[in-house]
Design an enzyme around this catalytic site. Structure first.
Site, PDB file in Angstrom:
ATOM      1  N   ARG A 143     -42.139  54.065  16.786  1.00  0.00           N
ATOM      2  CA  ARG A 143     -40.767  53.553  16.752  1.00  0.00           C
ATOM      3  C   ARG A 143     -40.654  52.154  16.136  1.00  0.00           C
ATOM      4  O   ARG A 143     -39.698  51.878  15.414  1.00  0.00           O
ATOM      5  CB  ARG A 143     -40.211  53.504  18.176  1.00  0.00           C
ATOM      6  CG  ARG A 143     -39.736  54.860  18.637  1.00  0.00           C
ATOM      7  CD  ARG A 143     -39.079  54.787  19.992  1.00  0.00           C
ATOM      8  NE  ARG A 143     -38.611  56.134  20.321  1.00  0.00           N
ATOM      9  CZ  ARG A 143     -38.220  56.530  21.514  1.00  0.00           C
ATOM     10  NH1 ARG A 143     -38.223  55.668  22.531  1.00  0.00           N
ATOM     11  NH2 ARG A 143     -37.808  57.750  21.730  1.00  0.00           N
ATOM     12  N   LEU A 243     -38.550  58.772  32.244  1.00  0.00           N
ATOM     13  CA  LEU A 243     -38.014  59.532  33.373  1.00  0.00           C
ATOM     14  C   LEU A 243     -39.167  59.999  34.269  1.00  0.00           C
ATOM     15  O   LEU A 243     -39.062  60.013  35.490  1.00  0.00           O
ATOM     16  CB  LEU A 243     -37.183  60.717  32.872  1.00  0.00           C
ATOM     17  CG  LEU A 243     -35.963  60.307  32.040  1.00  0.00           C
ATOM     18  CD1 LEU A 243     -35.218  61.528  31.533  1.00  0.00           C
ATOM     19  CD2 LEU A 243     -35.027  59.426  32.850  1.00  0.00           C
TER      20      LEU A 243
HETATM   21  C1  LIG Z   1     -29.651  57.537  24.746  1.00  0.00           C
HETATM   22  C2  LIG Z   1     -30.905  57.515  25.572  1.00  0.00           C
HETATM   23  C3  LIG Z   1     -31.764  58.601  25.562  1.00  0.00           C
HETATM   24  C4  LIG Z   1     -32.914  58.593  26.341  1.00  0.00           C
HETATM   25  N1  LIG Z   1     -33.740  59.667  26.317  1.00  0.00           N
HETATM   26  C5  LIG Z   1     -34.821  59.694  27.134  1.00  0.00           C
HETATM   27  C6  LIG Z   1     -35.651  60.837  27.206  1.00  0.00           C
HETATM   28  O1  LIG Z   1     -35.410  61.830  26.522  1.00  0.00           O
HETATM   29  N2  LIG Z   1     -36.725  60.821  28.058  1.00  0.00           N
HETATM   30  C7  LIG Z   1     -37.020  59.726  28.824  1.00  0.00           C
HETATM   31  O2  LIG Z   1     -37.979  59.757  29.579  1.00  0.00           O
HETATM   32  N3  LIG Z   1     -36.238  58.614  28.762  1.00  0.00           N
HETATM   33  C8  LIG Z   1     -35.152  58.565  27.953  1.00  0.00           C
HETATM   34  N4  LIG Z   1     -34.392  57.441  27.897  1.00  0.00           N
HETATM   35  C9  LIG Z   1     -34.704  56.316  28.790  1.00  0.00           C
HETATM   36  C10 LIG Z   1     -34.247  56.646  30.198  1.00  0.00           C
HETATM   37  O3  LIG Z   1     -32.976  57.269  30.154  1.00  0.00           O
HETATM   38  C11 LIG Z   1     -34.132  55.391  31.050  1.00  0.00           C
HETATM   39  O4  LIG Z   1     -35.290  54.641  30.972  1.00  0.00           O
HETATM   40  C12 LIG Z   1     -33.886  55.784  32.499  1.00  0.00           C
HETATM   41  O5  LIG Z   1     -32.610  56.402  32.629  1.00  0.00           O
HETATM   42  C13 LIG Z   1     -33.926  54.590  33.422  1.00  0.00           C
HETATM   43  O6  LIG Z   1     -33.619  55.045  34.718  1.00  0.00           O
HETATM   44  P1  LIG Z   1     -33.317  54.009  35.863  1.00  0.00           P
HETATM   45  O7  LIG Z   1     -32.912  54.812  37.059  1.00  0.00           O
HETATM   46  O8  LIG Z   1     -34.443  53.056  35.988  1.00  0.00           O
HETATM   47  O9  LIG Z   1     -32.084  53.164  35.324  1.00  0.00           O
HETATM   48  P2  LIG Z   1     -30.638  53.673  34.857  1.00  0.00           P
HETATM   49  O10 LIG Z   1     -30.569  55.147  34.751  1.00  0.00           O
HETATM   50  O11 LIG Z   1     -30.306  52.863  33.651  1.00  0.00           O
HETATM   51  O12 LIG Z   1     -29.725  53.251  36.089  1.00  0.00           O
HETATM   52  C14 LIG Z   1     -29.586  51.888  36.453  1.00  0.00           C
HETATM   53  C15 LIG Z   1     -28.326  51.784  37.284  1.00  0.00           C
HETATM   54  O13 LIG Z   1     -28.253  50.476  37.857  1.00  0.00           O
HETATM   55  C16 LIG Z   1     -26.927  50.016  37.731  1.00  0.00           C
HETATM   56  N5  LIG Z   1     -26.918  48.540  37.780  1.00  0.00           N
HETATM   57  C17 LIG Z   1     -27.369  47.650  36.861  1.00  0.00           C
HETATM   58  N6  LIG Z   1     -27.175  46.389  37.288  1.00  0.00           N
HETATM   59  C18 LIG Z   1     -26.588  46.496  38.520  1.00  0.00           C
HETATM   60  C19 LIG Z   1     -26.119  45.546  39.465  1.00  0.00           C
HETATM   61  N7  LIG Z   1     -26.216  44.221  39.266  1.00  0.00           N
HETATM   62  N8  LIG Z   1     -25.563  46.009  40.623  1.00  0.00           N
HETATM   63  C20 LIG Z   1     -25.442  47.353  40.842  1.00  0.00           C
HETATM   64  N9  LIG Z   1     -25.866  48.300  39.980  1.00  0.00           N
HETATM   65  C21 LIG Z   1     -26.429  47.852  38.830  1.00  0.00           C
HETATM   66  C22 LIG Z   1     -26.431  50.587  36.413  1.00  0.00           C
HETATM   67  O14 LIG Z   1     -25.036  50.595  36.356  1.00  0.00           O
HETATM   68  C23 LIG Z   1     -27.047  51.979  36.462  1.00  0.00           C
HETATM   69  O15 LIG Z   1     -26.212  52.875  37.126  1.00  0.00           O
HETATM   70  C24 LIG Z   1     -33.219  57.449  27.122  1.00  0.00           C
HETATM   71  C25 LIG Z   1     -32.376  56.343  27.135  1.00  0.00           C
HETATM   72  C26 LIG Z   1     -31.222  56.371  26.356  1.00  0.00           C
HETATM   73  C27 LIG Z   1     -30.313  55.171  26.391  1.00  0.00           C
END
Ligand SMILES: Cc1cc2nc3c(=O)[nH]c(=O)nc-3n(C[C@H](O)[C@H](O)[C@H](O)COP(=O)(O)OP(=O)(O)OC[C@H]3O[C@@H](n4cnc5c(N)ncnc54)[C@H](O)[C@@H]3O)c2cc1C
Length: 369
Positions: A143, A243
């Site tokens: 990437r 994920l």
């Molecule tokens: C378009 C796209 C495609 C992707 N495709 C893939 C894939 O195919 N395979 C893969 O493994 N990964 C993929 N990723 C990466 C993956 O989606 C993310 O790394 C993953 O969703 C992160 O999960 P998480 O639960 O840590 O955070 P998130 O799913 O980002 O959730 C974090 C949450 O915390 C909340 N939050 C933030 N700050 C605060 C605060 N101060 N107070 C309260 N809430 C807060 C946010 O609103 C959000 O709801 C992709 C990412 C993107 C953007």
């Protein structure tokens, strides 16, 4: 995700607040995290929760960049608030930029998945020349390399497009329905024209230092998912395994956090202000320009000066601290590695070293001693 949501909703002992925003972590006199302050509802009234453990799952920092594929709510606030609690932050400069975000003026930018290039779609400039050379697999490099090629073509005014007409053509709507829908919403038919693309912030490899059980360096505080830096993604995450990390480490962290006990009385804590919308927009533009795909000492110094100015005008917002952590570490790392590329230090150091940042102990804790 829908399976997890359904399980959470079905569990009576879990209370879900959809309208909450984390504003601070509370600590006892020993520095142990013993709760959090949450702003709730449209007026943001503050609610303090006490807990034997707090698990942060606040995602990445794409919302700090103008060009991003992630929702703008992700501003690294969990990382910043953990840092304010004295927690170690690991490699915050390691940010990944996706080479093929669709450039149709949307925030976040829709993603043209790598699978398109896997199927033979090619990166070309405005004149139809291949960006990375003619070979069949030229566009399938890591990437960071492809992102720099897209970035360079755009900076030179040549433009960058992903051409799926020959490789996918009429199959596009069935083969890639989400990308097709995003293109069509922007008035672009990828069966007939190349898709304009740009490199955009996509993933934060760095973040809150956490072990294999999600434990941070601060007792009582856990971090899982993208906000955590477990080290598994190094400086350049491979596609599709974040994920997996969130699920595997999340399970372990949940078990470990459930075993926590104790904690003293929470000390009063400072509530960070929010950054006004115009200041946040200015910060996001500067982050993309100076802490983006290509970084230099000069650009990063300009960015840090802007962060100083915004902090003097608007107070110590968590998003500003998150931006500062990324910018300062990017300035201090005088080499290029994975997603971190310094045009003034393009070589990779022989010895790989982590960046470890630890802010001074919070003033309230110093006062309590
Ligand atoms: C378009 C796209 C495609 C992707 N495709 C893939 C894939 O195919 N395979 C893969 O493994 N990964 C993929 N990723 C990466 C993956 O989606 C993310 O790394 C993953 O969703 C992160 O999960 P998480 O639960 O840590 O955070 P998130 O799913 O980002 O959730 C974090 C949450 O915390 C909340 N939050 C933030 N700050 C605060 C605060 N101060 N107070 C309260 N809430 C807060 C946010 O609103 C959000 O709801 C992709 C990412 C993107 C953007």
């Amino acid at each position: 995700l829908s399976a997890v949501v359904a399980a959470v909703r079905a569990e009576k002992r879990i209370e879900v607040w959809d309208d909450g925003r984390l504003k601070a972590l509370t600590q006892d006199a020993d520095g142990r995290v013993v709760g959090a302050v949450i702003a709730r509802g449209p007026n943001g009234h503050l609610v303090e929760i006490t807990a034997t453990a707090v698990v942060l799952a606040t995602g990445g920092a794409g919302g700090l960049f103008a060009a991003t594929t992630t929702p703008s709510a992700l501003k690294g606030e969990g990382m910043a608030l953990a840092a304010l609690a004295g927690t170690e932050i690991l490699d915050p400069e390691f940010v990944q930029f996706h080479p093929t975000a669709i450039d149709v003026g949307l925030d976040p930018a829709p993603l043209a998945t790598e699978a398109l290039r896997g199927e033979g779609a090619r990166l070309i400039d405005g004149e139809g020349r291949f960006l990375l050379g003619q070979a069949d697999d030229a566009d399938l490099k890591p990437r960071d390399i492809v992102a720099r090629a897209v970035h360079a073509a755009r900076r030179e005014g040549r433009g960058a497009d992903l051409d799926a007409r020959a490789a996918i053509g009429a199959e596009f709507p069935h083969a890639f329905p989400a990308v097709f829908a995003a293109c069509m919403r922007a008035g672009l038919d990828p069966r007939l024209s190349p898709i304009p693309v740009m490199a955009a912030c996509h993933y934060h490899m760095g973040g809150i230092a956490a072990d294999a059980d999600g434990r941070t360096t601060t007792p009582g505080l856990y971090a899982v998912g993208e906000c955590a830096a477990t080290g598994v993604h190094g400086a350049n995450r491979l596609a599709s395994n974040s994920l997996l990390e969130a699920a595997a480490f999340g399970r372990r962290a949940g078990r470990a956090a459930a075993g926590e006990m104790g904690g003293g009385r929470p000390l009063p804590v400072q509530i960070a202000p929010d950054l006004p919308a115009d200041a946040l927009a200015e910060l996001r533009e500067a982050m993309t320009a100076h802490a983006g795909v290509v970084r230099t000492a000069e650009g990063l110094a300009t960015l840090i000066a802007l962060i100083d100015r915004l902090e003097a005008a608007h107070g110590p917002a968590a998003s500003l601290l998150a931006a500062r952590l990324i910018a300062q570490a990017a300035l201090d790392r005088r080499e290029s590695r994975g997603g971190h590329y310094r045009a003034d230090h393009p070589e990779t150091a022989v010895e790989a070293a982590h960046t470890r940042v630890r802010l001074a102990r919070p003033a309230a804790l110093e006062a309590a001693e």
